[in-house]
Design an enzyme around this catalytic site. Sequence first.
Site: not given
Length: 489
Positions: A173, A217, A254, A280, A282
């Site tokens: 990030e 990432n 996400h 990750e 979701d």
Amino acid sequence: MSDFPLSAGGARRPLSGSRRALTAGALGVLGVVTALATTLPANAAASTLGAAAAQSGRYFGTAIAAGHMNDSTYVATWDREFNSVTAENEMKWGPIEPSRNSFNWGSADQIVNHAVSKGMKVRGHTLVWHAQLPSWINNNMSASDLRSAMTNHITQVMNHYKGKVYAWDVVNEAFNDGGAVGTLRSSIFTQKLGNGFIEEAFRAARAADPNVKLCYNDYNIDNATAAKTQGVYNMVKDFKARGVPIDCVGLQSHFGNPPSNYQQNIAQFAALGVDVQITELDVGGSGSTQADAYRRVVQACTAVPRCAGITVWGITDKWSWRSGDTPLLFDGNFNKKQAYNSVLDALNAATPNTSPSPSASPSRSPSASPSASPSASPSASPSASPTRSPLPGGCSATIKTINSWGGGFQSEVTVQAGSSAVNGWTVKWTWPSGQSISSLWNGRQSTSGSSVTVTNETYNGSIAAGGSTTFGFTANGNAATPTATCTSP
Ligand code: G2I
């Protein structure tokens, strides 16, 4: 200006490729038989996520929190369904190095040891991130002190998990959410070390472990046209061009819906010569809407050979970091949701093929291949070069296109020994129309104008009589399958 291949208007679709078929003339001259596409048996449907993903050479993982490992249903669901794991918080800098050079391995080891005992892959998350830092990393530190703390952290943590971790999120990030392409988030790292901290971290990571995949990432880099995505794309391209070690990009994913160009985005990153991992995942929502969004994510990944695997950010909605969105595959009672079934079906629908998994580093040995259905892949166009009949004791080489897009393509080269074993090989070909290799794995390349020469790595020079090995590359230009020669000393 950005050199991202998709303009903000999204007009260019890098999914069409030129196809070069074998000509009868070439076959006649060379008098050889070349297998173009391998026909593979249909998959028997697997009944768990990990087993279904493994059919196409991929993994399906979950984030796990050590604090929940006393819940037997949680652990049983993890063990049954998943074949990879990411520690949700336990490997972050604050939790794992709470005092300088004093490491708290306990909770992370609990997750890793369990995973290793079950034969799962482990993703390391994360070495350098602006969040969840220990309090001893602070503004009182000088640049050189922060640099040595960062290098020591990377080295110690990677050493501890050497051989157990498959891929590390080296930097997490670092890019800004808004603003111009390529701007970084202001953090103690940019303030003290400048934008070069990312490169420094990747170089330190490679020095610590030459055999693990090194990933960048981030979230909100799922949409190909977003400025943030383009900034990351340009960084990866620059790293590749300058030889800064990077092996993979993690799309956190996400979201509530994958962007419509999600597959294209994955393919474009892959075309730079890196693996893509969905790290990750979701997806907020419920019922068939959520199930459909999950299905599209899986289809996008399995369509791109270098999309190596998918990790969801938790097992059950009740313990999700965004539980209000009910974003996971199991409800609060560990019941399978509709989304679970659509993911399982989509994984089962991915057909395996034989493309190689590029290695983490030049010294890494070849590994099994995450790859996808040729028919599902963006403009997959199995075409192959003619193969010269191997002389006794000699070798032959066949170039096959396994993926192509506007302006680039990915190929697999099979090197086959003749009637005697080969000890060392050299493959040569000439590009017909200005193609150039951007990344090559499982071989050593030298290029002179349009002439390409590839020799074996130390680990794949020996081929048994009649046996074969493969190397792969991505290249710029229109997909081409020139005739290759193979010689062995
Ligand atoms: O924010 C979602 C993810 C975005 N990408 C990087 C991931 O590392 C991040 O994970 C989340 C965890 O899922 C949360 O569990 O990172 C959060 C921290 O930024 C984690 O939240 C923390 C809480 O902030 C702490 O108060 C708490 O002690 O979780 C800790 C353990 O439950």
